[in-house]
Design a protein around this motif. Structure first.
Motif, PDB file in Angstrom:
ATOM      1  N   THR A 121       0.819  -1.220   0.000  1.00  0.00           N
ATOM      2  CA  THR A 121       0.000   0.000   0.000  1.00  0.00           C
ATOM      3  C   THR A 121       0.847   1.262   0.000  1.00  0.00           C
ATOM      4  OG1 THR A 121      -1.539  -1.314   1.311  1.00  0.00           O
ATOM      5  CG2 THR A 121      -2.122   0.951   1.015  1.00  0.00           C
ATOM      6  N   THR A 122       2.162   1.114   0.138  1.00  0.00           N
ATOM      7  CA  THR A 122       3.029   2.298   0.093  1.00  0.00           C
ATOM      8  C   THR A 122       3.320   2.646  -1.372  1.00  0.00           C
ATOM      9  OG1 THR A 122       4.857   0.737   0.435  1.00  0.00           O
ATOM     10  CG2 THR A 122       4.168   2.037   2.338  1.00  0.00           C
ATOM     11  N   ARG A 123       3.824   3.855  -1.581  1.00  0.00           N
ATOM     12  CA  ARG A 123       4.088   4.309  -2.961  1.00  0.00           C
ATOM     13  C   ARG A 123       5.549   4.209  -3.355  1.00  0.00           C
ATOM     14  NH1 ARG A 123       1.698  10.149  -4.176  1.00  0.00           N
ATOM     15  NH2 ARG A 123       2.874   9.837  -6.079  1.00  0.00           N
ATOM     16  N   HIS A 124       6.449   4.361  -2.356  1.00  0.00           N
ATOM     17  CA  HIS A 124       7.863   4.566  -2.693  1.00  0.00           C
ATOM     18  C   HIS A 124       8.791   3.400  -2.339  1.00  0.00           C
ATOM     19  CE1 HIS A 124       7.337   8.804  -3.825  1.00  0.00           C
ATOM     20  NE2 HIS A 124       6.461   8.866  -2.834  1.00  0.00           N
ATOM     21  N   LEU A 125       8.220   2.280  -1.872  1.00  0.00           N
ATOM     22  CA  LEU A 125       9.080   1.165  -1.438  1.00  0.00           C
ATOM     23  C   LEU A 125      10.021   0.708  -2.548  1.00  0.00           C
ATOM     24  CD1 LEU A 125       9.933  -1.061   0.561  1.00  0.00           C
ATOM     25  CD2 LEU A 125       7.988  -2.413  -0.215  1.00  0.00           C
ATOM     26  N   ASN A 126       9.528   0.685  -3.794  1.00  0.00           N
ATOM     27  CA  ASN A 126      10.364   0.160  -4.890  1.00  0.00           C
ATOM     28  C   ASN A 126      11.152   1.244  -5.625  1.00  0.00           C
ATOM     29  OD1 ASN A 126       9.615  -2.559  -4.456  1.00  0.00           O
ATOM     30  ND2 ASN A 126       7.619  -2.107  -5.370  1.00  0.00           N
ATOM     31  N   ASP A 127      11.197   2.454  -5.057  1.00  0.00           N
ATOM     32  CA  ASP A 127      12.013   3.522  -5.665  1.00  0.00           C
ATOM     33  C   ASP A 127      13.499   3.198  -5.538  1.00  0.00           C
ATOM     34  OD1 ASP A 127       9.600   4.731  -5.975  1.00  0.00           O
ATOM     35  OD2 ASP A 127      10.063   6.548  -4.841  1.00  0.00           O
ATOM     36  N   ASP A 128      14.284   3.768  -6.427  1.00  0.00           N
ATOM     37  CA  ASP A 128      15.739   3.561  -6.362  1.00  0.00           C
ATOM     38  C   ASP A 128      16.323   4.108  -5.065  1.00  0.00           C
ATOM     39  OD1 ASP A 128      15.585   2.408  -8.823  1.00  0.00           O
ATOM     40  OD2 ASP A 128      16.129   4.218  -9.940  1.00  0.00           O
ATOM     41  N   SER A 129      15.651   5.121  -4.501  1.00  0.00           N
ATOM     42  CA  SER A 129      16.192   5.757  -3.288  1.00  0.00           C
ATOM     43  C   SER A 129      16.009   4.897  -2.027  1.00  0.00           C
ATOM     44  CB  SER A 129      15.522   7.117  -3.071  1.00  0.00           C
ATOM     45  OG  SER A 129      14.119   6.944  -3.031  1.00  0.00           O
ATOM     46  N   THR A 130      15.248   3.798  -2.135  1.00  0.00           N
ATOM     47  CA  THR A 130      15.049   2.908  -0.976  1.00  0.00           C
ATOM     48  C   THR A 130      16.240   1.975  -0.845  1.00  0.00           C
ATOM     49  OG1 THR A 130      12.658   2.969  -1.316  1.00  0.00           O
ATOM     50  CG2 THR A 130      13.493   1.190   0.054  1.00  0.00           C
ATOM     51  N   SER A 131      16.833   1.928   0.344  1.00  0.00           N
ATOM     52  CA  SER A 131      18.048   1.111   0.516  1.00  0.00           C
ATOM     53  C   SER A 131      17.719  -0.382   0.398  1.00  0.00           C
ATOM     54  CB  SER A 131      18.676   1.377   1.887  1.00  0.00           C
ATOM     55  OG  SER A 131      17.923   0.743   2.902  1.00  0.00           O
ATOM     56  N   LYS A 132      18.727  -1.146  -0.055  1.00  0.00           N
ATOM     57  CA  LYS A 132      18.565  -2.591  -0.222  1.00  0.00           C
ATOM     58  C   LYS A 132      18.228  -3.239   1.104  1.00  0.00           C
ATOM     59  CE  LYS A 132      21.476  -3.587  -4.258  1.00  0.00           C
ATOM     60  NZ  LYS A 132      22.581  -2.663  -4.474  1.00  0.00           N
ATOM     61  N   GLN A 133      18.803  -2.664   2.165  1.00  0.00           N
ATOM     62  CA  GLN A 133      18.597  -3.212   3.515  1.00  0.00           C
ATOM     63  C   GLN A 133      17.111  -3.182   3.915  1.00  0.00           C
ATOM     64  OE1 GLN A 133      21.116  -1.102   6.184  1.00  0.00           O
ATOM     65  NE2 GLN A 133      21.383  -2.806   7.579  1.00  0.00           N
ATOM     66  N   ILE A 134      16.480  -2.022   3.639  1.00  0.00           N
ATOM     67  CA  ILE A 134      15.056  -1.885   3.988  1.00  0.00           C
ATOM     68  C   ILE A 134      14.220  -2.826   3.125  1.00  0.00           C
ATOM     69  CG2 ILE A 134      13.062  -0.315   3.821  1.00  0.00           C
ATOM     70  CD1 ILE A 134      14.847   1.889   4.961  1.00  0.00           C
ATOM     71  N   ARG A 135      14.552  -2.909   1.834  1.00  0.00           N
ATOM     72  CA  ARG A 135      13.806  -3.817   0.952  1.00  0.00           C
ATOM     73  C   ARG A 135      13.940  -5.262   1.422  1.00  0.00           C
ATOM     74  NH1 ARG A 135      14.690  -1.843  -5.204  1.00  0.00           N
ATOM     75  NH2 ARG A 135      15.061   0.244  -4.432  1.00  0.00           N
ATOM     76  N   ALA A 136      15.171  -5.612   1.842  1.00  0.00           N
ATOM     77  CA  ALA A 136      15.412  -6.976   2.323  1.00  0.00           C
ATOM     78  C   ALA A 136      14.595  -7.269   3.571  1.00  0.00           C
ATOM     79  CB  ALA A 136      16.900  -7.173   2.612  1.00  0.00           C
ATOM     80  N   LEU A 137      14.466  -6.266   4.450  1.00  0.00           N
ATOM     81  CA  LEU A 137      13.686  -6.447   5.679  1.00  0.00           C
ATOM     82  C   LEU A 137      12.227  -6.756   5.370  1.00  0.00           C
ATOM     83  CD1 LEU A 137      14.934  -3.621   8.104  1.00  0.00           C
ATOM     84  CD2 LEU A 137      14.991  -6.064   8.550  1.00  0.00           C
ATOM     85  N   LEU A 138      11.735  -6.224   4.247  1.00  0.00           N
ATOM     86  CA  LEU A 138      10.325  -6.433   3.897  1.00  0.00           C
ATOM     87  C   LEU A 138      10.117  -7.590   2.908  1.00  0.00           C
ATOM     88  CD1 LEU A 138       8.828  -2.822   3.668  1.00  0.00           C
ATOM     89  CD2 LEU A 138       8.221  -4.619   5.292  1.00  0.00           C
ATOM     90  N   GLN A 139      11.182  -8.321   2.602  1.00  0.00           N
ATOM     91  CA  GLN A 139      11.061  -9.458   1.664  1.00  0.00           C
ATOM     92  C   GLN A 139      10.118 -10.507   2.242  1.00  0.00           C
ATOM     93  OE1 GLN A 139      12.288 -10.035  -1.573  1.00  0.00           O
ATOM     94  NE2 GLN A 139      12.603  -7.853  -1.379  1.00  0.00           N
TER      95      GLN A 139
END
Length: 324
Positions: A306-324
């Motif tokens: 439901t968020t808009r910016h999670l997949n933006d380039d500015s989102t760190s890999k670490q945060i994306r990994a936490l939400l995998q």
């Protein structure tokens, strides 16, 4: 947040603010009364809406039998009679989302209006801040229930197919008076969302910011990031956490935190996940992941979808990994 903000956040927590416990009923001041009364009426209705959604079992059995036996008119009628009251319920839920949207708008106006800064508003208008938190708690509770109930969309699809089929045969059904075609289209869009209530509030917040051009966007985003910070600090600090008397209060706090993160991400130009964000996303996600997965999976899904910016380039890999 800055050092000054940290002091205020600590002060807000020590004041037993808003959602520290359900028993903390902050009383509205005279200036808050009009908005408080409006929102109060909506929140009172919210309990009934959640109870109805919780007991929503759907008409799966009747629909299956009707589809398997298309020439059995008795089964067709049985399915139709089972679906109609359910669609009336779904219409009520949808109409309630519009009232919730208006309530949120009134709260945003009150909590961001000049001359006070967002922090001051949250201190001065505790009763409204608590209502804001309660709206988010309802919203995430509703969406969690909706996400795990496929019957809602199945019932509504069957209803629409039946109406279309009868229209082709030039038959008008009584139920159409309750949910006409235009209403059915709006409801379809609403229930097609994974998290319909949250989507409604996100759109309303975005609209509020774009319509109030004279209001600095930071006034809205700072209000949201402060609430997220208060929730995170309360959840991750043993000294505060031990004051939660039950898991309901803990869930309340987590839902509010996720709700304000999602609104912030929709309204802020770069969103909640960027390095420059005023929300400590890593800390917020870690706090959620420390809880039993069955109680937070719906919240993590809300952050994922439901968020808009999670997949933006500015989102760190670490945060994306936490939400995998």
């Amino acid at each position: 947040p800055t050092h000054n903000n940290t002091i205020i956040i600590t002060r807000l927590i020590h004041m037993d603010l808003w959602f520290l416990s359900f028993k903390a009923h902050a009383q509205p001041t005279e200036a808050e009364t009009a908005v408080w009364n409006q929102v109060s009426a909506v929140l009172e209705e919210a309990h009934g809406i959640l109870a109805e959604l919780q007991s929503y079992n759907g008409a799966g059995q009747e629909i299956r039998e009707a589809i398997q036996n298309p020439n059995d008119l008795q089964l067709q009628e049985k399915a139709w009679n089972a679906v109609c009251p359910l669609v009336a319920k779904l219409k009520r839920f949808y109409e309630f989302s519009l009232r919730l949207e208006n309530a949120l708008r009134s709260l945003l106006e009150a909590l961001t209006s000049p001359p006070y800064a967002p922090m001051q508003h949250l201190e001065r208008e505790q009763a409204l801040a608590k209502q804001f938190a309660e709206i988010l708690h309802f919203t995430l509770s509703f969406d969690e229930l909706k996400m795990t109930n496929p019957a809602i969309q199945n019932d509504f699809s069957y209803y629409r197919r039946t109406i279309s089929r009868n229209r082709l045969n030039n038959q008008q059904l009584e139920a159409e008076n309750e949910v006409n075609n235009e209403m059915a289209n709006r409801m379809s869009l609403f229930y097609a969302e994974a998290t319909p209530m949250l989507k409604t509030l996100s759109n309303a917040t975005t609209k509020f910011v774009s319509e109030n051009k004279t209001l600095p966007i930071e006034d809205t985003t700072d209000c949201l990031s402060t609430m997220a910070c208060v929730c995170r600090v309360m959840l991750e600090t043993p000294e505060y956490r031990c004051r939660f008397t039950n898991t309901d209060t803990m869930l309340f706090c987590m839902r509010v935190m996720v709700g304000v993160i999602i609104l912030y991400d929709h309204v802020h130009p770069v969103g909640a996940f960027a390095k420059t964000s005023k929300i400590d996303m890593k800390g917020c996600i870690k706090v959620l992941k420390e809880q039993p997965s069955n109680s937070v999976e719906g919240l993590l899904n809300a952050l994922r979808y439901t968020t808009r910016h999670l997949n933006d380039d500015s989102t760190s890999k670490q945060i994306r990994a936490l939400l995998q």
